[in-house]
Design an enzyme around this catalytic site. Sequence first.
Site, PDB file in Angstrom:
ATOM      1  NE  ARG A   1      -0.395  -1.387  23.319  1.00 35.26           N
ATOM      2  CZ  ARG A   1      -0.159  -2.169  22.422  1.00 35.26           C
ATOM      3  NH1 ARG A   1      -0.069  -1.757  21.059  1.00 35.26           N
ATOM      4  NH2 ARG A   1      -0.335  -3.271  22.425  1.00 35.26           N
TER       5      ARG A   1
ATOM      6  CG  HIS B   1      -9.932  -3.283   9.009  1.00 33.11           C
ATOM      7  ND1 HIS B   1      -8.824  -3.746   9.559  1.00 33.11           N
ATOM      8  CD2 HIS B   1     -10.753  -4.003   8.858  1.00 33.11           C
ATOM      9  CE1 HIS B   1      -9.288  -4.934  10.396  1.00 33.11           C
ATOM     10  NE2 HIS B   1     -10.657  -5.012   9.927  1.00 33.11           N
TER      11      HIS B   1
ATOM     12  CG  ASN C   1      -2.189  -0.923   0.972  1.00 34.49           C
ATOM     13  OD1 ASN C   1      -3.055  -0.469   0.254  1.00 34.49           O
ATOM     14  ND2 ASN C   1      -2.259  -1.688   1.597  1.00 34.49           N
TER      15      ASN C   1
ATOM     16  CB  THR D   1     -11.700   7.107  16.216  1.00 35.64           C
ATOM     17  OG1 THR D   1     -12.295   5.792  16.289  1.00 35.64           O
ATOM     18  CG2 THR D   1     -12.203   8.124  15.248  1.00 35.64           C
TER      19      THR D   1
ATOM     20  CD  GLU E   1      -6.100  -3.622   1.290  1.00 36.34           C
ATOM     21  OE1 GLU E   1      -5.136  -2.983   1.960  1.00 36.34           O
ATOM     22  OE2 GLU E   1      -6.359  -4.779   1.778  1.00 36.34           O
TER      23      GLU E   1
ATOM     24  CB  ILE F   1      -3.532  -1.775  19.374  1.00 39.73           C
ATOM     25  CG1 ILE F   1      -4.236  -2.834  18.658  1.00 39.73           C
ATOM     26  CG2 ILE F   1      -4.302  -0.858  20.094  1.00 39.73           C
ATOM     27  CD1 ILE F   1      -5.048  -3.842  19.441  1.00 39.73           C
TER      28      ILE F   1
ATOM     29  CG  ASN G   1      -5.886   1.390   9.536  1.00 36.79           C
ATOM     30  OD1 ASN G   1      -4.848   0.986   8.937  1.00 36.79           O
ATOM     31  ND2 ASN G   1      -6.750   0.643  10.237  1.00 36.79           N
TER      32      ASN G   1
HETATM   33  C1  GAR Z   1      -3.190  -4.879   3.981  1.00 37.50           C
HETATM   34  O1  GAR Z   1      -4.196  -5.885   3.794  1.00 37.50           O
HETATM   35  C2  GAR Z   1      -3.882  -4.075   5.047  1.00 37.50           C
HETATM   36  O2  GAR Z   1      -5.273  -3.631   4.837  1.00 37.50           O
HETATM   37  C3  GAR Z   1      -3.761  -4.625   6.316  1.00 37.50           C
HETATM   38  O3  GAR Z   1      -2.518  -5.163   6.161  1.00 37.50           O
HETATM   39  C4  GAR Z   1      -2.012  -5.400   4.828  1.00 37.50           C
HETATM   40  C5  GAR Z   1      -0.647  -4.726   4.680  1.00 37.50           C
HETATM   41  O4  GAR Z   1      -0.180  -4.923   3.418  1.00 37.50           O
HETATM   42  N1  GAR Z   1      -3.944  -3.849   7.323  1.00 37.50           N
HETATM   43  C6  GAR Z   1      -4.453  -4.443   8.625  1.00 37.50           C
HETATM   44  O5  GAR Z   1      -4.638  -5.866   8.710  1.00 37.50           O
HETATM   45  C7  GAR Z   1      -4.602  -3.395   9.686  1.00 37.50           C
HETATM   46  N2  GAR Z   1      -5.462  -3.701  10.659  1.00 37.50           N
HETATM   47  P1  GAR Z   1       1.067  -4.050   2.712  1.00 37.50           P
HETATM   48  O6  GAR Z   1       1.931  -4.128   3.958  1.00 37.50           O
HETATM   49  O7  GAR Z   1       1.427  -4.962   1.498  1.00 37.50           O
HETATM   50  O8  GAR Z   1       0.447  -2.461   2.440  1.00 37.50           O
END
Ligand code: GAR
Length: 213
Positions: free
Chosen positions: A76, A120, A21, A152, A185, A103, A118
């Site tokens: 954290r 998801h 991404n 949020t 995405e 988180i 973000n």
């Molecule tokens: C993506 O599918 C993203 O939506 C997910 O991790 C992957 C990262 O791929 N994110 C989550 O699950 C967040 N809760 P990438 O590193 O190749 O962009």
Amino acid sequence: MARSKNPVKNIVILISGGGSNMQAIVQAARDQHWFEKYGAQVACVVSNRADAQGLASSAALGIAHHVVDHTSFETRAAFEIALAERLDAYQPALVVLAGFMRILTADFVARYAGRLVNIHPSLLPAFTGLNTHQRAIDAGCTVAGATVHMVTAELDLGLILARAEVPILPGDTKDALAARVLAQEHLIYAQAIAALLAQQLKMQHDATEMNPN
Ligand code: GAR
């Protein structure tokens, strides 16, 4: 537009893994001329893992990249203080979570309120949390997808900016589905960020019109 009066809008991207991404966003910023249009640039990539594959991609793209390794901190809160110091050096207009798998506390989210987005891999509000594709298949859903949202303090539940739907095919595996969702995405995340940048620019323009000095 009065962009020349305004500082460059730095986008910082947080990753934990593959960084696909992140790459799609950097590519869109270049192809769609976000600097000329919105005064925005991807200023840096920050990973919480030293072994994230996306770090090599950011190097290849010529983007500054940093590691703030969460395992080096006892709490954290201590990790987030170090992360925020790193981010704040860029005075980010947007903090983009792109496969960032930590988180974040309410304090961190509040610090970047309105600037933190973000993506998801589910059609929120369905399937917050982890293992989204397998859970969608197991639940007998016929459609899966991804959601871009403002962050949020409540996990995966901020204002929705964009969603992409992807059909679940007979016999689909979580990996095959994840790959098809990921391709979507890459499109919606860059589109949603461009829309946010356009909105920020309009707000700056309106503020300048109301108070020209
Ligand atoms: C993506 O599918 C993203 O939506 C997910 O991790 C992957 C990262 O791929 N994110 C989550 O699950 C967040 N809760 P990438 O590193 O190749 O962009």
